[in-house]
Design a protein around this motif. Structure first.
Motif, PDB file in Angstrom:
ATOM      1  N   VAL A  74     118.279  11.817  84.292  1.00  0.00           N
ATOM      2  CA  VAL A  74     118.528  12.010  85.732  1.00  0.00           C
ATOM      3  C   VAL A  74     117.896  13.303  86.259  1.00  0.00           C
ATOM      4  O   VAL A  74     118.155  13.731  87.382  1.00  0.00           O
ATOM      5  N   ARG A  75     117.061  13.914  85.411  1.00  0.00           N
ATOM      6  CA  ARG A  75     116.303  15.110  85.802  1.00  0.00           C
ATOM      7  C   ARG A  75     117.187  16.284  86.221  1.00  0.00           C
ATOM      8  O   ARG A  75     116.936  16.957  87.221  1.00  0.00           O
ATOM      9  N   ILE A  76     118.272  16.495  85.469  1.00  0.00           N
ATOM     10  CA  ILE A  76     119.041  17.738  85.615  1.00  0.00           C
ATOM     11  C   ILE A  76     118.698  18.592  84.392  1.00  0.00           C
ATOM     12  O   ILE A  76     118.794  18.093  83.261  1.00  0.00           O
ATOM     13  N   PRO A  77     118.277  19.854  84.597  1.00  0.00           N
ATOM     14  CA  PRO A  77     117.960  20.671  83.424  1.00  0.00           C
ATOM     15  C   PRO A  77     119.208  20.944  82.597  1.00  0.00           C
ATOM     16  O   PRO A  77     120.291  21.143  83.157  1.00  0.00           O
ATOM     17  N   ASN A  78     119.055  20.930  81.262  1.00  0.00           N
ATOM     18  CA  ASN A  78     120.199  21.244  80.398  1.00  0.00           C
ATOM     19  C   ASN A  78     120.452  22.746  80.474  1.00  0.00           C
ATOM     20  O   ASN A  78     119.614  23.539  80.056  1.00  0.00           O
ATOM     21  N   PRO A  79     121.604  23.158  81.027  1.00  0.00           N
ATOM     22  CA  PRO A  79     121.808  24.587  81.285  1.00  0.00           C
ATOM     23  C   PRO A  79     122.072  25.416  80.029  1.00  0.00           C
ATOM     24  O   PRO A  79     122.020  26.645  80.096  1.00  0.00           O
ATOM     25  N   MET A 105     116.500  14.562  95.484  1.00  0.00           N
ATOM     26  CA  MET A 105     116.903  15.685  94.624  1.00  0.00           C
ATOM     27  C   MET A 105     116.294  16.983  95.126  1.00  0.00           C
ATOM     28  O   MET A 105     115.074  17.108  95.179  1.00  0.00           O
ATOM     29  N   PRO A 106     117.122  17.970  95.480  1.00  0.00           N
ATOM     30  CA  PRO A 106     116.555  19.257  95.898  1.00  0.00           C
ATOM     31  C   PRO A 106     115.909  19.951  94.690  1.00  0.00           C
ATOM     32  O   PRO A 106     116.338  19.734  93.557  1.00  0.00           O
ATOM     33  N   VAL A 107     114.899  20.782  94.949  1.00  0.00           N
ATOM     34  CA  VAL A 107     114.275  21.492  93.820  1.00  0.00           C
ATOM     35  C   VAL A 107     115.025  22.793  93.542  1.00  0.00           C
ATOM     36  O   VAL A 107     115.677  23.353  94.427  1.00  0.00           O
ATOM     37  N   ASP A 108     114.936  23.247  92.314  1.00  0.00           N
ATOM     38  CA  ASP A 108     115.458  24.554  91.889  1.00  0.00           C
ATOM     39  C   ASP A 108     116.944  24.754  92.140  1.00  0.00           C
ATOM     40  O   ASP A 108     117.369  25.847  92.502  1.00  0.00           O
ATOM     41  N   LEU A 109     117.727  23.705  91.989  1.00  0.00           N
ATOM     42  CA  LEU A 109     119.180  23.890  92.127  1.00  0.00           C
ATOM     43  C   LEU A 109     119.751  24.410  90.819  1.00  0.00           C
ATOM     44  O   LEU A 109     119.279  24.052  89.740  1.00  0.00           O
TER      45      LEU A 109
END
Ligand SMILES: Cc1ncc(COP(=O)(O)O)c(C=O)c1O
Length: 296
Positions: A64-69, A108-112
């Protein structure tokens, strides 16, 4: 509102009391269910199959293109701290990562900055009665979306599916999806994977985008190998479930659990009709050994 237990949770870099943790109303997890989660079982304050749960978390986030924090070691450190602070010995660590806070817009907003939330709760295992007699399930059409492989927080379809069996006092709703050939095939249940036993072999549906790959899918393969039970993943027509020798559920909390009634009809044949079967018993025992051997 239910009163919240006075336990520790983790939110965006801070440990805080669960009843004091707050997120923005603009969090995309709240607005869209735009997030991913994991549930890791903990036995005696040790995490079971943690690496596998982290690998699935990473896979779901990537899909889902969320970076793994966090790196795995950071997740582990946080999970251990929450686990140590909880009063129960056997627990569930819940991890949720949402896309973050932004003005409402589907794209999807960028750089969230993702929102990271973790909490620990007492594990509510199956009762001795459920293990002895097995549980009842209800069947239904799988009306969920076609990316059920993603462990998404947007669980309304699963909530609606679960309620079909809850309304009848049953433990799970087992879902079937009609394929293009007109045959209905087993997918999974609202919050569990589903297995059948046929001629002594454990059979589950093949991995696909239509169902979640439970952490117990690979674990049960290993346990079957260990105790000498044949194991195969292949499409399972609805009729094979209703005529199976045994039906089992698997999940982090259910471990493996026998289904002895389907839509009010007893499961199985002969003397074992409506009773937990031998494949269940062997897998349950092997599972208990794995918990001791593989928790970290
Ligand atoms: C839809 C669904 N399928 C299968 C499972 C089983 O997965 P696991 O073995 O990782 O708990 C779950 C777990 O909650 C689930 O929600």
């Amino acid at each position: 509102m239910q009163s919240l237990p006075d336990t520790l949770c983790y939110l965006n870099g801070e440990y805080t009391r669960l009843d004091q943790a707050k997120v923005s109303v603009l969090d995309r997890g709240f607005i869209f269910g735009d997030g991913i989660y994991e549930v890791v079982p903990v036995y005696g304050r040790r995490l079971f199959r943690f690496e596998e749960h982290m690998a699935r978390l990473a896979r779901s986030l990537a899909k889902v293109r969320i970076p793994n924090p966090h790196a795995e070691a950071e997740w582990l450190e946080r999970a251990r701290r929450l686990s140590a602070a909880h009063s129960a010995e056997d627990q569930l660590v819940y991890i949720q990562v949402t896309r973050g806070v932004a003005l409402r817009d589907h794209a999807m907003p960028v750089d969230l900055e993702p929102t990271v939330f973790m909490m620990c709760s007492a594990m509510k295992p199956a009762t001795a009665e459920q293990r002895h007699h097995g549980v009842a399930c209800i069947t239904a059409r799988d009306f969920r979306w076609e990316r059920a492989d993603i462990k998404a927080t947007s669980l309304l379809p699963n909530v609606l599916a679960r309620q079909i069996s809850a309304d009848k006092g049953a433990t799970e709703t087992i879902l079937f999806r009609e394929a293009s050939n007109g045959i209905k095939y087993l997918s999974e249940a609202s919050a569990s994977n589903v297995w059948i036993v046929h001629e002594g072999a454990l059979l589950g549906p093949p991995k696909s985008e239509l169902l979640l790959e439970g952490i117990r899918v690979e674990l049960l393969r290993e346990l079957c190998e260990e105790v000498g039970i044949a194991y195969n993943l292949r499409p399972i027509p609805e009729a094979d479930v209703f005529t199976a020798d045994e039906v089992l559920l698997s999940s982090a909390t259910k471990e493996v659990l026998p289904v002895t009634s389907l839509d009010g009809e007893p499961v199985g044949h002969g003397a074992l009709r409506g009773k937990p079967g031998p494949v269940y018993a062997r897998l349950y025992e092997a599972y208990q050994r794995a918990k001791l051997a593989q928790s970290i």
